[in-house]
Design a protein around this motif. Structure first.
Motif, PDB file in Angstrom:
ATOM      1  N   ILE A   1      50.961  77.916  74.159  1.00  0.00           N
ATOM      2  CA  ILE A   1      51.143  78.927  73.113  1.00  0.00           C
ATOM      3  C   ILE A   1      51.657  78.270  71.842  1.00  0.00           C
ATOM      4  O   ILE A   1      51.193  78.566  70.737  1.00  0.00           O
ATOM      5  CB  ILE A   1      52.103  80.037  73.590  1.00  0.00           C
ATOM      6  N   LEU A   2      52.612  77.345  71.995  1.00  0.00           N
ATOM      7  CA  LEU A   2      53.109  76.599  70.841  1.00  0.00           C
ATOM      8  C   LEU A   2      52.004  75.728  70.261  1.00  0.00           C
ATOM      9  O   LEU A   2      51.833  75.638  69.041  1.00  0.00           O
ATOM     10  CB  LEU A   2      54.305  75.740  71.244  1.00  0.00           C
TER      11      LEU A   2
ATOM     12  N   ASP B   1      66.978  79.029  80.264  1.00  0.00           N
ATOM     13  CA  ASP B   1      65.967  80.085  80.254  1.00  0.00           C
ATOM     14  C   ASP B   1      64.814  79.798  79.294  1.00  0.00           C
ATOM     15  O   ASP B   1      63.651  79.796  79.702  1.00  0.00           O
ATOM     16  CB  ASP B   1      66.611  81.437  79.888  1.00  0.00           C
ATOM     17  N   PHE B   2      65.144  79.558  78.008  1.00  0.00           N
ATOM     18  CA  PHE B   2      64.078  79.414  77.026  1.00  0.00           C
ATOM     19  C   PHE B   2      63.304  78.106  77.180  1.00  0.00           C
ATOM     20  O   PHE B   2      62.064  78.101  77.166  1.00  0.00           O
ATOM     21  CB  PHE B   2      64.625  79.510  75.602  1.00  0.00           C
ATOM     22  N   THR B   3      64.012  76.988  77.331  1.00  0.00           N
ATOM     23  CA  THR B   3      63.309  75.702  77.442  1.00  0.00           C
ATOM     24  C   THR B   3      62.363  75.663  78.644  1.00  0.00           C
ATOM     25  O   THR B   3      61.208  75.238  78.495  1.00  0.00           O
ATOM     26  CB  THR B   3      64.304  74.530  77.487  1.00  0.00           C
ATOM     27  N   PRO B   4      62.778  76.109  79.841  1.00  0.00           N
ATOM     28  CA  PRO B   4      61.816  76.142  80.959  1.00  0.00           C
ATOM     29  C   PRO B   4      60.610  77.037  80.661  1.00  0.00           C
ATOM     30  O   PRO B   4      59.489  76.713  81.050  1.00  0.00           O
ATOM     31  CB  PRO B   4      62.640  76.707  82.121  1.00  0.00           C
ATOM     32  N   TRP B   5      60.847  78.168  79.979  1.00  0.00           N
ATOM     33  CA  TRP B   5      59.722  79.043  79.628  1.00  0.00           C
ATOM     34  C   TRP B   5      58.756  78.316  78.695  1.00  0.00           C
ATOM     35  O   TRP B   5      57.534  78.391  78.877  1.00  0.00           O
ATOM     36  CB  TRP B   5      60.230  80.311  78.940  1.00  0.00           C
ATOM     37  N   LEU B   6      59.293  77.594  77.708  1.00  0.00           N
ATOM     38  CA  LEU B   6      58.429  76.894  76.758  1.00  0.00           C
ATOM     39  C   LEU B   6      57.669  75.768  77.444  1.00  0.00           C
ATOM     40  O   LEU B   6      56.505  75.505  77.121  1.00  0.00           O
ATOM     41  CB  LEU B   6      59.257  76.350  75.594  1.00  0.00           C
TER      42      LEU B   6
END
Length: 322
Positions: free
Chosen positions: A34-35, A23-28
């Motif tokens: 943004i990062l 979930d988180f890695t694909p979002w990032l």
């Protein structure tokens, strides 16, 4: 009056991203800008779950402005020794120049470890610690906030003034000053880039928002300024295929762009580019440098307006699953 103010509160990241890898890695990956904005870098994803021996790094990216390889490791828990070791292993195995550790919270000993790594004698790799926060006002949607907690000793100064500005002299200093002015205008007036630090080099690359394509500006050795769309999707045949599809629209693209373009297959290199040129040198007087900057800003904005909407479809046609 205070009764009209909302209450700011933190939201557990796990309430949004149940699984770190799924979930988180694909979002990032999809929101790498943004990062990059939090760090003052132009980041472009190169690969996800890239192999490093028997291990794999969460995200492999590139700092476009400095053409440096970036390792990003995610952790939706408090930092631990295991991830610290993985970061160092990945940096060594990939010879990365930038390492970014994203976590929901940093133990003090791990923040100190990153500071120690950044202070190492002859260190060439930069280590960043980033806390990911989800912030909410009353019942609003949660918003992401990346908070920098560890960075190279001079990173704050670099982001404001350009790296090593007191240490660079001669022509390299002139390049740095020019590109600092250029990226500041592009960022502050046009929201074209997240970059904050000019570099002592004769070129600078900017994210297009589509992997495999970058916008660039450089002082060419021929005594010309060049603005461009640079095409590099990983291999020569793919680049030529995409270049040919763009060139088939040459008449319409040049009409919309407002001037003729040079269509350069760059047969001795892997990449291809579409560019425009004007006469200019970093050694020109200050009043001409101002004109050079205005020319660069205008052309880069045109490339984004004319080519930008076409790039995602080109990338999708080459890599349907990406």
């Amino acid at each position: 009056m205070t009764s009209t103010l909302g209450k700011l509160q933190r939201v557990d990241p796990r309430s949004i991203w149940k699984h770190e890898a799924h979930d988180f890695t694909p979002w990032l990956v999809d929101n790498i800008d943004i990062l990059g904005e939090a760090l003052g870098m132009e980041l472009e994803v190169v690969d996800r779950e890239a192999d490093v021996g028997d291990f794999s790094v969460d995200i492999l990216a590139r700092d476009l402005g400095r053409d440096r390889l970036v390792v990003i490791e995610n952790q939706l828990e408090v930092t631990d020794h295991s991830h610290l070791g993985q970061l160092i292993t990945y940096a060594a195995g990939l010879e990365a120049s930038v390492v970014i550790w994203v976590s929901r919270d940093f133990r003090e000993e791990h923040r100190q470890a990153l500071d120690w790594l950044n202070r190492g004698d002859g260190v060439t790799t930069e280590y960043f610690g980033i806390v990911i926060e989800l912030l909410q006002i009353d019942d609003s949607k949660p918003a992401v906030n990346f908070r920098l907690v560890a960075s190279p000793n001079n990173w704050s100064r670099q982001s404001k003034r350009g790296p090593g500005i007191d240490e660079v002299s001669g022509k390299r200093s002139s390049y740095q000053e020019f590109f600092q002015s250029l990226i500041d205008e592009l960022r502050e007036k046009h929201r074209f880039t997240n970059a904050k630090a000019g570099q002592p080099q004769n070129w600078y690359s900017f994210s297009s928002g589509t992997r495999g394509f970058t916008y660039g500006m450089s002082f060419a050795q021929s005594g010309e300024l060049r603005a461009e769309v640079y095409i590099d999707l990983g291999d020569r045949a793919t680049n030529e295929h995409v270049f040919d599809k763009l060139e088939s629209q040459k008449e319409a693209l040049e009409k919309e762009f407002g001037e003729p373009l040079r269509w350069e297959r760059l047969d001795t290199r892997r990449a291809c580019r579409v560019a425009c040129y004007t006469t200019g040198s970093i050694e020109d007087p200050a009043e001409m440098q101002e004109q050079h900057r205005k020319w660069a800003v205008e052309r880069l904005l045109r490339f984004k307006k004319v080519f930008g909407p076409r790039l995602p479809e080109l990338a999708k046609a080459v890599h349907p699953a990406s």
